[in-house]
Design a protein around this motif. Structure first.
Motif, PDB file in Angstrom:
ATOM      1  N   HIS A 158       2.543   6.438  -7.067  1.00 49.64           N
ATOM      2  CA  HIS A 158       1.587   7.321  -7.744  1.00 49.64           C
ATOM      3  C   HIS A 158       1.821   8.785  -7.406  1.00 49.64           C
ATOM      4  O   HIS A 158       1.531   9.664  -8.226  1.00 49.64           O
ATOM      5  CB  HIS A 158       0.156   6.891  -7.413  1.00 49.64           C
TER       6      HIS A 158
ATOM      7  N   ALA B  13       1.320   4.081  -2.949  1.00 51.64           N
ATOM      8  CA  ALA B  13       1.062   5.512  -2.710  1.00 51.64           C
ATOM      9  C   ALA B  13       2.247   6.372  -3.164  1.00 51.64           C
ATOM     10  O   ALA B  13       2.061   7.408  -3.823  1.00 51.64           O
ATOM     11  CB  ALA B  13       0.774   5.747  -1.232  1.00 51.64           C
TER      12      ALA B  13
ATOM     13  N   ASP C  60       0.825  -1.211   0.000  1.00 52.95           N
ATOM     14  CA  ASP C  60       0.000   0.000   0.000  1.00 52.95           C
ATOM     15  C   ASP C  60       0.861   1.263   0.000  1.00 52.95           C
ATOM     16  O   ASP C  60       0.596   2.206  -0.757  1.00 52.95           O
ATOM     17  CB  ASP C  60      -0.928   0.017   1.224  1.00 52.95           C
TER      18      ASP C  60
END
Length: 364
Positions: free
Chosen positions: A66, A63, A59
């Motif tokens: 991106h 993050a 995760d």
């Protein structure tokens, strides 16, 4: 003034050409191929580097990935302002390419770990230094790749004269092919380099996977500078983004200032800017606003599309990569897009568009 104009025309027409194209564009196309190889090659292995070298969760790695991609597509605004206001396209490309190359070198260094710095799990014992270098490298890369993005294609278009409209159109097709050729080849090669055994970490040679794109970025810079004497270089014309923003703001302000009925209605709200700005600029702003309206759904598309570099890659790590006797690496899954583009661009440019033209459709 007339003599100066004639002299400039003679100088531009005397530029060497090949097959009707200015030779300068070949330096630009090769530069773009190397730069895209560098960017997509680095980006292909990035989430796996976050996950398996820096030991971030999927995760958190997603993050950061991106956030980096978003920064890469925000900094073109900065690059455009710098080129239009101060440096011009050529100098902006050169200076920000240097920043870009340094960023690639920094992230390559961030993946280097001494054998005593790697624990039994294959992770660095002191990750803070590697993380700091990686973040600095990514910021420099985002500034570099984003900063030159609005300049390179426009600079290529500047190399053509007004009567060379067909050649200019062909150039942009070739330019787009070079982008995707660089993307395809790098997305195939860098995962193979990453999969080499490097020290104590099996199948995790990130210094090599990042180092080759860094070398290609340095090559892109040298190729671009090598064509310097052949380029047509235009001087900065002023900050068009600021000018357009002021024009829109004045139109809105003027519209609400004259809301009473004694002022006749105007066809478009931008027509309220005619008191201060010329009609040509207003007409161009109207065209831009129509295009921006079409862009409204695009963030949803790109939010999904760019998952191929993060969630899609992580999903591929849990899949059987054997395809017809060929082992496909998780970070090679992204090759589907450039493969289809390389097939479809020549088909569309060489078959579809000519057929549309023969049917007398006004299709630009």
């Amino acid at each position: 003034m007339k003599d100066k104009k004639n002299k400039d025309e003679e100088e531009t027409s005397s530029k060497p050409s090949c097959f009707g194209f200015p030779i300068s564009i070949f330096f630009i196309v090769v530069n773009e191929f190397c730069e895209r190889f560098s960017y997509y090659g680095m980006r292909a292995v990035l989430v796996l580097y976050f996950r398996y070298f820096l030991h971030w969760s999927e995760d958190f790695a997603t993050a950061i990935y991106h956030a980096f991609v978003a920064l890469c597509y925000l900094t073109p605004i900065l690059g455009a302002i710098i080129a239009d206001s101060w440096l011009g396209k050529f100098k902006t490309i050169v200076y920000l390419s240097i920043v870009y190359t340094i960023g690639q070198l920094v992230i390559s260094v961030s993946s280097i770990a001494d054998i005593t710095d790697i624990n039994n799990d294959g992770h660095p014992n002191n990750p803070a230094v590697h993380i700091a270098l990686a973040v600095v490298g990514l910021i420099l890369i985002a500034l570099g790749t984003g900063g030159i993005k609005p300049c390179v294609s426009a600079f290529g278009g500047d190399q053509f004269e007004e009567h060379q409209e067909n050649q200019r159109g062909r150039f942009f097709s070739i330019f787009y092919l070079s982008i995707n050729a660089g993307s395809l080849i790098s997305t195939i090669i860098t995962p193979i380099l990453r999969g080499q055994n490097c020290g104590r970490v099996p199948q995790a040679c990130y210094p090599l996977a990042f180092g080759v794109p860094a070398a290609l970025m340095a090559a892109a810079l040298m190729v671009f500078i090598g064509g310097s004497s052949l380029y047509r270089k235009s001087t900065p014309q002023g900050n068009i983004i600021l000018k357009v923003s002021k024009c829109i703001w004045f139109a809105l302000k003027n519209r609400f200032r004259h809301r009473s009925k004694q002022y006749p209605k105007r066809e478009h709200f931008m027509d309220w800017a005619t008191e201060k700005y010329d009609e040509h600029l207003i007409a161009q702003v109207k065209m831009v606003l129509r295009v921006l309206f079409l862009y409204l759904p695009l963030p949803m598309f790109w939010a999904l599309f760019d998952q191929q570099g993060s969630r899609w890659t992580f999903q591929a790590t849990r899949m059987n990569g054997n395809f017809g006797g060929i082992d496909i690496q998780p970070d090679q899954m992204q090759t589907a897009n450039p493969i289809l583009i390389l097939i479809l661009v020549p088909v569309v440019d060489g078959v579809v568009y000519p057929l549309i033209a023969k049917c007398n459709f006004n299709f630009t």
